[in-house]
Design an enzyme around this catalytic site. Structure first.
Site, PDB file in Angstrom:
ATOM      1  N   GLU A  39      -2.722  -8.917   3.109  1.00  0.00           N
ATOM      2  CA  GLU A  39      -3.167  -9.394   4.427  1.00  0.00           C
ATOM      3  C   GLU A  39      -4.690  -9.357   4.576  1.00  0.00           C
ATOM      4  O   GLU A  39      -5.235  -9.968   5.499  1.00  0.00           O
ATOM      5  CB  GLU A  39      -2.497  -8.583   5.543  1.00  0.00           C
ATOM      6  CG  GLU A  39      -3.039  -7.197   5.778  1.00  0.00           C
ATOM      7  CD  GLU A  39      -2.518  -6.127   4.819  1.00  0.00           C
ATOM      8  OE1 GLU A  39      -2.767  -4.941   5.069  1.00  0.00           O
ATOM      9  OE2 GLU A  39      -1.847  -6.494   3.822  1.00  0.00           O
TER      10      GLU A  39
ATOM     11  N   HIS B   6      -3.840  -4.864  -0.475  1.00  0.00           N
ATOM     12  CA  HIS B   6      -3.491  -5.400   0.841  1.00  0.00           C
ATOM     13  C   HIS B   6      -3.533  -6.936   0.801  1.00  0.00           C
ATOM     14  O   HIS B   6      -4.614  -7.523   0.930  1.00  0.00           O
ATOM     15  CB  HIS B   6      -4.472  -4.898   1.903  1.00  0.00           C
ATOM     16  CG  HIS B   6      -4.289  -3.462   2.241  1.00  0.00           C
ATOM     17  ND1 HIS B   6      -3.405  -3.027   3.204  1.00  0.00           N
ATOM     18  CD2 HIS B   6      -4.876  -2.342   1.738  1.00  0.00           C
ATOM     19  CE1 HIS B   6      -3.454  -1.705   3.277  1.00  0.00           C
ATOM     20  NE2 HIS B   6      -4.335  -1.269   2.400  1.00  0.00           N
TER      21      HIS B   6
ATOM     22  N   CYS C 114       0.847  -1.195   0.000  1.00  0.00           N
ATOM     23  CA  CYS C 114       0.000   0.000   0.000  1.00  0.00           C
ATOM     24  C   CYS C 114       0.889   1.254   0.000  1.00  0.00           C
ATOM     25  O   CYS C 114       1.657   1.464  -0.925  1.00  0.00           O
ATOM     26  CB  CYS C 114      -0.991  -0.036   1.154  1.00  0.00           C
ATOM     27  SG  CYS C 114      -2.345   1.168   0.954  1.00  0.00           S
TER      28      CYS C 114
END
EC number: 4.3.2.10
Length: 211
Positions: free
Chosen positions: A194, A192, A83
């Protein structure tokens, strides 16, 4: 034997979510909170959430941390920016006045307001799930990710690479922008991983195993 990944902890980014997904991917997690811990790392992830200048200021507030990241990139060991962490790899940003790390030359630009969508103007930030068109040779997109993927994005700014060959994956949101960048051992993901469920998990596995 697990391979270690050091997450740069400079006060920004949801490092616990990144750490949890990396653990699921089989990594040994470490946190790099100073320049020495960056210099001895096997792999590093540079996270980032919020405004470009705020992240860059935090990075500069820790003695020699930015320089240690530059040294790490030159060493040939794998580095992944996520990001705003990816945006910091560039030269500068329209979001602020501070310089980036300039590891992968490019300028971070804001999405224009009122971009045309299929039925209505697209909103900024770009938020939600999108597929990307990935470079088949990029190890981050191994394991089928180049052919089928969905990643979670939250961003108002995109990376405009000086050299198009440094774009490792493209995404469409009103315009075609870099979803991932790469220069040798340095990688970036605008999305992202994650937060991207099994697709992000596979990407982290690739970062551990393929780089």
């Amino acid at each position: 034997m697990n391979k270690s990944v050091s997450i740069v902890d400079y006060g920004v980014g949801n490092i616990n979510s990144v750490a949890n997904m990396l653990l699921r991917a089989g990594a040994e997690i470490r946190f790099a909170r100073n320049s020495n811990e960056v210099r001895i790392a096997e792999r590093i992830i540079l996270p980032g959430v919020g405004a470009f200048d705020s992240c860059r200021r935090n990075l500069g507030a820790i003695p020699d941390l930015a320089e240690s990241i530059l040294e790490f990139a030159r060493s040939g060991r794998p580095l992944l920016g996520i990001c705003v962490g990816m945006q910091l790899l560039g030269s500068s940003s329209e979001e602020g006045v501070l310089p980036g790390l300039d590891i992968i030359p490019g300028k971070v630009r804001r999405f224009p307001s009122g971009m045309p969508g299929q039925t209505m103007a697209l909103k900024v930030p770009h938020m939600g799930w999108s597929s990307v068109d990935a470079d088949l040779s990029n190890p981050l997109f191994a394991g089928g990710l180049a052919d089928f993927n969905r990643f979670y994005f939250v961003h108002s700014y995109y990376f405009d690479a000086t050299t198009p060959a440094n774009v490792a994956a493209w995404c469409e949101y009103g315009l075609r922008f870099a979803a991932s960048i790469r220069k040798d051992n340095v990688f970036g993901a605008q999305f992202h991983p994650e937060k991207s469920h099994r697709f992000g998990l596979q990407m982290f596995r690739n970062f551990i195993a393929k780089t």
